[in-house]
Design a protein around this motif. Sequence first.
Motif, PDB file in Angstrom:
ATOM      1  N   GLY A 173       0.858  -1.361   0.188  1.00 62.23           N
ATOM      2  CA  GLY A 173      -0.141  -0.003   0.073  1.00 62.23           C
ATOM      3  C   GLY A 173       0.925   1.348   0.086  1.00 62.23           C
ATOM      4  O   GLY A 173       0.264   2.474   0.193  1.00 62.23           O
ATOM      5  N   GLN A 174       2.060   1.230  -0.111  1.00 62.17           N
ATOM      6  CA  GLN A 174       3.069   2.182  -0.216  1.00 62.17           C
ATOM      7  C   GLN A 174       3.163   3.008  -1.593  1.00 62.17           C
ATOM      8  O   GLN A 174       3.614   4.078  -1.595  1.00 62.17           O
ATOM      9  N   LEU A 175       2.574   2.600  -2.732  1.00 63.17           N
ATOM     10  CA  LEU A 175       3.045   2.939  -3.939  1.00 63.17           C
ATOM     11  C   LEU A 175       1.695   3.845  -4.412  1.00 63.17           C
ATOM     12  O   LEU A 175       0.603   3.301  -4.384  1.00 63.17           O
ATOM     13  N   SER A 176       1.991   5.038  -4.985  1.00 61.71           N
ATOM     14  CA  SER A 176       0.944   5.705  -5.315  1.00 61.71           C
ATOM     15  C   SER A 176       0.708   5.746  -6.792  1.00 61.71           C
ATOM     16  O   SER A 176      -0.306   6.048  -7.419  1.00 61.71           O
ATOM     17  N   ALA A 177       1.894   5.875  -7.644  1.00 62.64           N
ATOM     18  CA  ALA A 177       1.743   5.683  -8.891  1.00 62.64           C
ATOM     19  C   ALA A 177       3.551   5.215  -9.375  1.00 62.64           C
ATOM     20  O   ALA A 177       4.158   5.091  -8.541  1.00 62.64           O
ATOM     21  N   MET A 178       3.240   4.771 -10.569  1.00 69.43           N
ATOM     22  CA  MET A 178       4.539   4.259 -11.417  1.00 69.43           C
ATOM     23  C   MET A 178       4.646   5.007 -12.495  1.00 69.43           C
ATOM     24  O   MET A 178       3.725   5.357 -13.288  1.00 69.43           O
ATOM     25  N   GLU A 179       5.917   5.835 -12.850  1.00 70.86           N
ATOM     26  CA  GLU A 179       6.118   6.450 -14.232  1.00 70.86           C
ATOM     27  C   GLU A 179       7.047   5.405 -15.114  1.00 70.86           C
ATOM     28  O   GLU A 179       8.139   5.066 -14.500  1.00 70.86           O
ATOM     29  N   ILE A 180       6.776   5.263 -16.204  1.00 73.03           N
ATOM     30  CA  ILE A 180       7.765   4.488 -17.175  1.00 73.03           C
ATOM     31  C   ILE A 180       8.218   5.330 -18.127  1.00 73.03           C
ATOM     32  O   ILE A 180       7.391   5.935 -18.946  1.00 73.03           O
ATOM     33  N   GLU A 181       9.446   5.376 -18.339  1.00 70.99           N
ATOM     34  CA  GLU A 181      10.160   6.178 -19.571  1.00 70.99           C
ATOM     35  C   GLU A 181      10.673   5.063 -20.416  1.00 70.99           C
ATOM     36  O   GLU A 181      11.128   4.246 -19.959  1.00 70.99           O
ATOM     37  N   HIS A 182      10.861   5.797 -21.691  1.00 66.12           N
ATOM     38  CA  HIS A 182      11.492   4.549 -22.728  1.00 66.12           C
ATOM     39  C   HIS A 182      12.213   5.380 -23.751  1.00 66.12           C
ATOM     40  O   HIS A 182      12.066   6.718 -23.572  1.00 66.12           O
TER      41      HIS A 182
END
Lengths: 146, 82
Positions: A41-50
């Motif tokens: 429950g610690q993650l609010s979002a993930m960003e993926i760069e490419h």
Amino acid sequence: MRLRLQAEPFALGAEAQAFAEAQAGAGAVVTFTGLVRDNAGQLSAMEIEHYPGMTEKAIGAMMDQAQARWALEDALVIHRHGRLLPGEAIMMVATAARHRAEAFAAAEFLMDYLKSRAPFWKKEFGADGAEWVAARDADEAALTRW
Amino acid sequence: MIEVLYFAWLRERIGLPRERVETAAATVADLVAELSAREDRYALAFADLASVRVALDQELSSFDAPLAGVREVAFFPPMTGG
């Protein structure tokens, strides 16, 4: 053999259904889906760069290799980039072959290579700030089996 | 002139996604040394090359690779796709 890079979510069920229905000579379809894991429950979002351009080239080469090695009838890779929420699908791989052993092996091969050789970088956002996800030694080691 | 691209924490530390660099560097390692000598933010980004990967014209390469004929150099951390 198709590759899609997109910011938008995809419908896993519809993609798998359409992929399976398009197969004429295959007796086996394997799909794998990677999700944004919420660590306690610690993650609010993930960003993926490419790296546009190299991403397509690298994954295209992996798919060509998989097709030749396991005589695939077809393969599909969808990988998202941009901002994702916990529980959302990051990517999917589908493989179609005459028999299941080839479809499973090719899907695993594609996953192992996507983890460590496709130019994507994940950043996790949580209560304590943001952090780039470190590559795992186990993911690099997994390539040696191929 | 070569196009130099930075991704993930290299992009953040250097503060740019890409730039055009006028260089006579013979190898990737020479280019890294040149950039690191420019400003602290480059030196900081390239402090630990064990955690930096390089691609030449969108193909994974190595730090001892020659730059002759290369148009695009990209620096980034180990990849975390899938």
